[in-house]
Each structure stands twice: as structure tokens, then as C-alpha cells.
Design a protein around this motif. Structure first.
Motif, mmCIF file in Angstrom:
data_model
loop_
_atom_site.group_PDB
_atom_site.id
_atom_site.type_symbol
_atom_site.label_atom_id
_atom_site.label_comp_id
_atom_site.label_asym_id
_atom_site.label_seq_id
_atom_site.Cartn_x
_atom_site.Cartn_y
_atom_site.Cartn_z
ATOM 1 N N TRP A 115 -41.651 34.609 22.617
ATOM 2 C CA TRP A 115 -40.667 33.632 23.121
ATOM 3 C C TRP A 115 -40.104 32.763 22.001
ATOM 4 C CZ3 TRP A 115 -41.637 31.153 28.577
ATOM 5 C CH2 TRP A 115 -41.454 32.141 29.549
ATOM 6 N N HIS A 116 -40.949 32.079 21.259
ATOM 7 C CA HIS A 116 -40.431 31.141 20.265
ATOM 8 C C HIS A 116 -41.087 31.294 18.898
ATOM 9 C CE1 HIS A 116 -39.683 29.145 24.199
ATOM 10 N NE2 HIS A 116 -38.484 29.114 23.689
ATOM 11 N N GLN A 144 -44.847 27.163 25.654
ATOM 12 C CA GLN A 144 -44.029 27.185 26.877
ATOM 13 C C GLN A 144 -44.464 28.324 27.795
ATOM 14 O OE1 GLN A 144 -39.791 26.714 26.632
ATOM 15 N NE2 GLN A 144 -39.930 24.833 25.456
ATOM 16 N N ARG A 145 -45.728 28.689 27.723
ATOM 17 C CA ARG A 145 -46.309 29.694 28.616
ATOM 18 C C ARG A 145 -45.702 31.082 28.424
ATOM 19 N NH1 ARG A 145 -47.386 26.991 34.469
ATOM 20 N NH2 ARG A 145 -45.481 25.812 34.252
ATOM 21 N N GLN A 180 -38.678 25.340 32.780
ATOM 22 C CA GLN A 180 -39.833 24.570 33.252
ATOM 23 C C GLN A 180 -40.116 23.365 32.353
ATOM 24 O OE1 GLN A 180 -42.953 27.440 33.251
ATOM 25 N NE2 GLN A 180 -43.247 27.409 31.037
ATOM 26 N N TYR A 181 -39.710 23.444 31.085
ATOM 27 C CA TYR A 181 -39.957 22.298 30.195
ATOM 28 C C TYR A 181 -39.060 21.123 30.581
ATOM 29 C CZ TYR A 181 -40.243 19.269 26.158
ATOM 30 O OH TYR A 181 -40.392 18.164 25.351
ATOM 31 N N ASP A 217 -34.363 30.720 20.076
ATOM 32 C CA ASP A 217 -34.878 29.373 20.338
ATOM 33 C C ASP A 217 -34.547 28.919 21.762
ATOM 34 O OD1 ASP A 217 -32.197 29.362 19.787
ATOM 35 O OD2 ASP A 217 -32.211 27.527 18.606
ATOM 36 N N PHE A 218 -34.556 29.869 22.703
ATOM 37 C CA PHE A 218 -34.205 29.515 24.089
ATOM 38 C C PHE A 218 -35.236 28.544 24.677
ATOM 39 C CE2 PHE A 218 -37.086 31.348 27.268
ATOM 40 C CZ PHE A 218 -37.932 32.092 26.466
ATOM 41 N N ASP A 219 -34.770 27.709 25.600
ATOM 42 C CA ASP A 219 -35.656 26.783 26.311
ATOM 43 C C ASP A 219 -35.918 27.305 27.718
ATOM 44 O OD1 ASP A 219 -35.951 24.849 24.349
ATOM 45 O OD2 ASP A 219 -34.123 23.785 24.952
ATOM 46 N N HIS A 220 -37.183 27.369 28.083
ATOM 47 C CA HIS A 220 -37.511 27.726 29.462
ATOM 48 C C HIS A 220 -37.226 26.522 30.361
ATOM 49 C CE1 HIS A 220 -39.657 29.131 32.966
ATOM 50 N NE2 HIS A 220 -39.839 30.297 32.380
#
Lengths: 371, 119
Positions: B83-84, B47-48, A343-344, A338-341
Motif C-alpha cells: 500500500w504505502h 493503514q491496515r 478509513q484514516y 501514496d494513496f490514502d485509505h
């Protein structure tokens, strides 16, 4: 859900590439055989035995007792969710535009649930020494969190003093999953004394687990959606209350306190709830000279997993409710599921100065990092 | 004016498989699902993330289509973002978690042994 695709450029020309970005929480994958080289006898033997056991994501028998058994449907993310070396981490973080990162473990997220306290201490001490030699000295942009074994606060304090002064470590990590008693209990005083003495903040970080101690009796739920929704924030709420009710922030006024991987939307609730209780029950906590929110607003919060409301401006409002822009630190949780990039978080409608603080400035202050 | 681009030979993408091709600056996932071809952007709107690098599987369904019983559905038609883990139904372009979200679908055409995508 609102699509998140947007330009990376903010009005004042800051870009993700141009900002100093600190990632307050990324995870490295332990190598039990490598750790064995740093473990005292007979625990080195146990670690070499563990190295022979096939492991699954955050699940290694003998080392991460999370007791979580899901129905094994095919599909799901096929991304590699472990990082095995400093160079692999650096490469992954380059893709995320992260300049500095603070390393937390994988399996040892579950360290507080290891039954044998002697083994828990050996795991913590060997991990810290292995981490320094194989990750932190190999890649200076990666900084370490010094893990403690809550099963033995005295031995943990000794390990903090052993590494005190090593610039590779920037905080003391308090594993929160399944920890008993909670971190406000007086048994942890040696840890807080040693951390304060070393000038290192303490950081609490949990992991989803099913374990027979509050608030991890999550067998009451049927799905990981339910368990994961509450595991991290409930654990942080419980420990936040515990630290407050025993006055840890009063007894150690210079001790930095950080919270990871619980998102942020629960923080305003907790502050308001505790302040409300305080008006009626102050006499139980006479060491508090101010309302609980006065103390908690000095704590630092990792952003991940950042909430994703339909209206992204709601996040900014949530931050305002706990002065979060001054104390929140971008965290990705890379490479976990559940990592967050960045850029968000970068693209949220903060003011330019708040954005810079959240993306790196606050973490640089909390962890005493140099740009 | 739409143009056709040859992106692969049919033999390079056997039934049940897919590959990511590049057309200009675009990355496109080209899927062969039981002899029916689909092309979608290699870009998850969430999130691309690189959507088409994800695994293909079925998924769990529950509703009028399954007579209100839990069932395994859409076998071989779901791509999951690495990614998610957001799930997408490739033939319809529909996001399973957010029904309002749809992927752009590029028309495809097979000409002899050539797979073509129309942009």
C-alpha cells in the motif's frame, strides 16, 4: 508514528459503509492507442507510435515528459499502481467504500510540459473524448475532469464548450506541473470564461517532476523524498498566489476553484502569509476588496496526501485554521503510490457533521453530484 | 492456551519465498528465510494494508552496522507493504521507518514436513 488501526465506527453510528463517500481524486491509466481513435490527423499516428513504447510508472516517452531519473533499487511496493478500465476502477473503489469518484489522468498529469502545443491540444482533446466514451458512459458513478492544454488556452476553451452540458464531466482540470505562465496569467482568460460559462469549477493538480520552470527546478535535490515533499504543495502555493495577484477569484466570482494532492497543512500558512502581505501592499492588488484569505476560504481542497501527525487531533486543528471542514473533500489518489485509505480520514476526530461533509458532502456541492 | 496449527508443508514454501495462510480469522505471512521460519500478521499497522502481499528484498542502510557508509543490507529479509511502501524487517519484526513499531511475531515449529504456527 501512532498506529492508525482503529474502529471504523464513530460515536453517532456513522460507518464508512453507511456514509455517502465521494473521492475527489482518483487516477485512470491512458491507452494511447484508444485515444488515437479520437485524435485528428496526424496526431493519431503519433499516439499509435507511443502505444508501442514500453512505459514505466507515470513515465511514457512522448507523453509524460517528467525527466525524473531515480536510482533503481530493487524492492519497494509491488502493488499494481495503474487502473486500466472503468470496471477495474469500480471494483477497486468498492473495496475502499467509495460511492462516487472524480477521474484524473496518469500521464497527462504532465501535459503542461509537452513541448509541441499542437500535440498538447490533440492529447487533451482526444483524452477527453476517449474518457467520456470508455470510462464515464461505461460507469456512471465515475465522473470526469475535462483536461485542458495550457499551451493553447483558446483551443482549450473550445474543447470546454464542446463538452459543456455533458453531465459526465464535473470540472475542468488545469495541469499544474511545469505550467508556464502560472494560472493567474491573463492568457488563460478564455479557459476561465468557458469554464464559468459551462458552470464547471476548475481544479489544479500537479505531479512530481523536474522541469526548468518555477517551482519545478527540483534538480537541486538528491532524493525523491526531497523532490516529492515540495513538488505538489509548492506548485499549488505558486498557482494560488498567481490567481490571487491577478484577481481571478474577483473577475470570475462564480467560478469554483479546487486544489488537489498537496495535503492541507500548508494552507493556513499561505493564508496568513498573503494576508500579512496585503496589509502593506494592497495598492498592487486593488481589485481585492477583502483580505486574500477571504477569497481562498471559498476554494476547495482535496485531503490527500493527508498529514499523519502523532496526535491525530492536530489535523482537526489544522482544518480549523482555514475553515477546512466546510471546503475540504476526501481524496484517495487511488491507485497511486501514496494513496490514502478513506478509513484514516473517516477516523479523524471531527464532529459527525464535519466528517460527513469532508467524506462526501463538500465534494457533492463542489462538483454538483447527486447522491 | 496456545495451539499449534499446521499451515503448510515445507516443500510449499521453498527458501527465499513466503505465502499467506489463514488460521481462523487471521491471515498470517509465513516466510522461509534461509531455512529459518517466521510468521507475522498480514496486516500493516500503518493503514491496515495487506503487508505480506508485498515484495521481499533488501534495503539501503547507513549507520554503525555499515561503518557509516551507504550499503545494501538485510537482503531477503525486508517485506515492503504494497500500500504505502513501509519497510519491515521480518526476522526482528521491526519497522525500518519507525523503530518503536514492531510486528507481532508468531512462534513457528517444523515437524517433519509440516510447518506449524503457534497462536
Amino acid at each position: 508514528m501512532a498506529p492508525i488501526v482503529q474502529e471504523q465506527q464513530s460515536p453517532e453510528q456513522d460507518t464508512l459503509e453507511s456514509l455517502f463517500v465521494v473521492d475527489a481524486d482518483v487516477h485512470i491509466h491512458e491507452d494511447p492507442a484508444g485515444m488515437a481513435d479520437y485524435a485528428p490527423s496526424p496526431w493519431d499516428v503519433a499516439l499509435r507510435e507511443i502505444a508501442k513504447v514500453p512505459e514505466r510508472y507515470l513515465d511514457l516517452p512522448g507523453m509524460s515528459p517528467r525527466a525524473e531519473y531515480r536510482v533503481p533499487w530493487p524492492g519497494g511496493s509491488n502493488r499494481k499502481q495503474t487502473v486500466d478500465s472503468a470496471s477495474e476502477m469500480r471494483s477497486g473503489l468498492n473495496d475502499l467504500n467509495v460511492d462516487r469518484a472524480v477521474l484524473f489522468p496518469d500521464h497527462l498529469l504532465a501535459l503542461a510540459m509537452v513541448r509541441d502545443p499542437r500535440f498538447a491540444v490533440a492529447l487533451a482533446q482526444s483524452y477527453n473524448a476517449w474518457l467520456r466514451d470508455h470510462w464515464l458512459l461505461a460507469e456512471p458513478t465515475l465522473k470526469g475532469s475535462l483536461v485542458i492544454a495550457p499551451q493553447d488556452p483558446v483551443a482549450s476553451a473550445e474543447d470546454i464548450r464542446r463538452h459543456a452540458g455533458e453531465p459526465e464531466f464535473v470540472c475542468v482540470y488545469l495541469p499544474a506541473s511545469g505550467v508556464r505562465p502560472l494560472y493567474g496569467h491573463h492568457v488563460y482568460e478564455p479557459v476561465y470564461e468557458a469554464a464559468a460559462e459551462a458552470g464547471l469549477p476548475v481544479v489544479m493538480h500537479s505531479v512530481e517532476a523536474v522541469y526548468p520552470t518555477f517551482p519545478f527546478q527540483l534538480e537541486v535535490f538528491q532524493t525523491s523524498l526531497a523532490q516529492h515533499a515540495v513538488a505538489h504543495p509548492f506548485s499549488m502555493m505558486a498557482n494560488m498566489i498567481s490567481l490571487l495577484e491577478t484577481g481571478v477569484p474577483v473577475r470570475y466570482p462564480d467560478l469554483g476553484i479546487g486544489i488537489m494532492e498537496a495535503g492541507i497543512s500548508w494552507v493556513p500558512f499561505m493564508l496568513n502569509r498573503l494576508d500579512k502581505e496585503y496589509t502593506e501592499r494592497r495598492r498592487e492588488v486593488p481589485f481585492l476588496q477583502e483580505r486574500p484569505s477571504h477569497y481562498i476560504k471559498r476554494w476547495y481542497f482535496g485531503t490527500q496526501p493527508i498529514e499523519e501527525p502523532e496526535n491525530r487531533g492536530d489535523i482537526v486543528k489544522l482544518f480549523e485554521l482555514f475553515d477546512g471542514a466546510e471546503r475540504s473533500m476526501f481524496a484517495s489518489d487511488w491507485p497511486h503510490h501514496d494513496f490514502d485509505h478513506p478509513q484514516y480520514v473517516f477516523g479523524l476526530p471531527f464532529s459527525p457533521s464535519d466528517r460527513r461533509a469532508i467524506m462526501g458532502g463538500n465534494a457533492a456541492r463542489f462538483f454538483r453530484l447527486e447522491a | 492456551m496456545p495451539r499449534e496449527y499446521v499451515v503448510a508443508r515445507t516443500s510449499e514454501i521453498p527458501e527465499g519465498s513466503h505465502r499467506i495462510v489463514r488460521v481462523g480469522r487471521r491471515e498470517i505471512g509465513v516466510f522461509n528465510m534461509g531455512g529459518v521460519w517466521h510468521a507475522i500478521p498480514n496486516l500493516c499497522p500503518h493503514q491496515r494494508g495487506p503487508l505480506c502481499e508485498g515484495a521481499i528484498s533488501g534495503t539501503l542502510g547507513y549507520g554503525p552496522d555499515t561503518d557509516w557508509k551507504l550499503d545494501w543490507v538485510h537482503e531477503g529479509e525486508i517485506v515492503t507493504c504494497p500500500w504505502h511502501a513501509l519497510e519491515w524487517h521480518v526476522p526482528s519484526g521491526r519497522c525500518l521507518a519507525f523503530p518503536d513499531m514492531r510486528l507481532r511475531k508468531f512462534p513457528t515449529r517444523v515437524d517433519g514436513a509440516e510447518v506449524r504456527v503457534i497462536l
